[in-house]
Design an enzyme around this catalytic site. Structure first.
Site, mmCIF file in Angstrom:
data_model
loop_
_atom_site.group_PDB
_atom_site.id
_atom_site.type_symbol
_atom_site.label_atom_id
_atom_site.label_comp_id
_atom_site.label_asym_id
_atom_site.label_seq_id
_atom_site.Cartn_x
_atom_site.Cartn_y
_atom_site.Cartn_z
ATOM 1 N N TYR A 62 -47.785 5.417 25.456
ATOM 2 C CA TYR A 62 -46.044 5.423 25.552
ATOM 3 C C TYR A 62 -46.654 3.770 26.782
ATOM 4 O O TYR A 62 -45.907 3.730 27.504
ATOM 5 C CB TYR A 62 -45.405 5.815 25.967
ATOM 6 C CG TYR A 62 -43.907 4.378 25.410
ATOM 7 C CD1 TYR A 62 -44.012 3.146 24.770
ATOM 8 C CD2 TYR A 62 -42.641 5.667 24.968
ATOM 9 C CE1 TYR A 62 -42.681 3.305 24.753
ATOM 10 C CE2 TYR A 62 -41.755 4.952 24.747
ATOM 11 C CZ TYR A 62 -41.780 3.763 24.244
ATOM 12 O OH TYR A 62 -40.183 3.430 24.407
ATOM 13 N N ILE B 56 -43.337 0.495 16.543
ATOM 14 C CA ILE B 56 -42.684 1.718 16.372
ATOM 15 C C ILE B 56 -41.752 0.757 17.344
ATOM 16 O O ILE B 56 -41.692 0.263 18.286
ATOM 17 C CB ILE B 56 -43.212 2.706 17.507
ATOM 18 C CG1 ILE B 56 -44.675 2.936 17.130
ATOM 19 C CG2 ILE B 56 -42.326 3.349 17.293
ATOM 20 C CD1 ILE B 56 -45.483 3.716 17.748
ATOM 21 N N LYS C 235 -48.365 2.581 21.963
ATOM 22 C CA LYS C 235 -47.399 1.613 21.589
ATOM 23 C C LYS C 235 -47.335 0.919 22.178
ATOM 24 O O LYS C 235 -46.643 1.247 24.032
ATOM 25 C CB LYS C 235 -46.256 2.400 21.179
ATOM 26 C CG LYS C 235 -45.037 1.848 21.168
ATOM 27 C CD LYS C 235 -43.498 2.395 21.190
ATOM 28 C CE LYS C 235 -42.299 1.322 20.719
ATOM 29 N NZ LYS C 235 -40.723 1.902 20.664
#
Length: 313
Positions: free
Chosen positions: A143, A216, A173
């Site tokens: 992330y 996302i 992401k």
């Protein structure tokens, strides 16, 4: 969805907003209902993300919510829980729970309290987590959110992790807000199945056209079908027009603090006023701002079909 298919049909995931009761306890029943509603509109469930108020939840609350999702029959292959914590043991515990229930993967923040940490320190953190989890089923999605965590994940770090753990370090992401970085990640790693997700639907079409996996995105909580629809069917003549529609809706929500705005919309369209509750230090939209948002949504004929029925069971 396999890595092979990702180049042809994209994925959309939602960092599921977390409902609280008036005394700030997690409302598990409504959380499960919202997960079901999102799943029915085609988006995966990235529970415990930034917009889930994940860092306002205790480790125990997250573990219990995962357990309750499993008991409720939520398909674990539709789950990508956020499991990153500053403490290694906390990350390991929640990650093990996710792996054991058969989740599609975990989305892992870097340890974010200390700033200016080296790639070596981050490598040691992630490798320690992977080795302690000790399960070949683990699929870890990094992330990258430097505007919030202020701990960026470099291409050099990712390359080292991919070399050490090629199966388990499965994707990322990218919430840096710079599509050039997203494309650089795709160019560096996408050819061997590493899934690169944009952190906003603003970049969904560009990401898919560039060879990435999808997005996302926070506003998949309120606009799931439109986002999932473009992700799944992006190679049509109408794709640019559909992307413009997603951007316009994102623009509207971003006129306000995003989490309170999404919760205000969810409260309105579900008929459940307590959806507007946030855990301090976050607070709800002021009444006038909330009314302004709802009026703007209704002017655009925006709806969240089926939400009220799902929430009322």
């Amino acid at each position: 969805m396999t890595a092979t298919n990702l180049a042809h049909a994209g994925d959309a995931w939602s960092p599921v907003i977390t409902p609280f009761t008036s005394d700030l306890a997690v409302d598990t029943e409504r959380f499960i209902a919202h997960c079901r509603w999102l799943d029915s509109h085609g988006v995966g469930l990235a529970v415990f993300g930034t917009n889930s108020e994940a860092n306002s939840l205790t480790l125990g609350e997250k573990r219990e919510l995962l357990s309750q999702l499993g008991q409720a029959g939520i398909d674990p292959s539709r789950l990508m829980p956020g499991t990153g914590h500053c403490a290694i043991d906390d990350t390991v515990a929640l990650t093990r729970d996710a792996v054991d229930m058969g989740a599609a993967g975990v989305l892992m923040l870097p340890p974010f309290y200390y700033k200016g940490v080296s790639d070596e320190g981050l490598y040691r953190y992630y490798s320690e987590v992977i080795e302690r989890v000790g399960d070949a089923r683990l699929r870890l999605y990094l992330y990258h959110i430097p505007p919030v965590a202020q701990v960026p994940l470099s291409i050099e770090l990712i390359a080292r992790m991919r070399e050490a753990f090629p199966e388990m370090v499965a994707g990322i992401k990218d919430s840096g807000g710079d599509f050039a970085n997203t494309q650089a990640l795709i160019d560096a790693f996408g050819a061997d199945g590493f899934a690169v997700y944009a952190g906003s639907e603003r970049f969904l079409l560009d990401t898919l056209r560039g060879g990435g996996a999808g997005c996302i995105s926070a506003t998949a909580n309120v606009n799931p079908a439109a986002i999932a629809g473009l992700a799944a069917d992006w190679q049509t003549a109408e794709a640019d027009e559909r992307q413009a529609g997603l951007n316009a809706m994102r623009d509207l929500f971003e006129r306000y603090p995003l989490i309170p705005a999404m919760k205000a919309a969810t409260a309105h369209f579900s008929g459940q006023a307590s959806w507007a509750t946030l855990r301090p230090p976050l607070i709800e939209l002021a009444s006038g701002r909330r009314q302004e948002l709802i009026a703007a949504l209704e002017e655009r004929d925006f709806a969240m079909p089926g939400l009220k029925e799902e929430q009322h069971g």
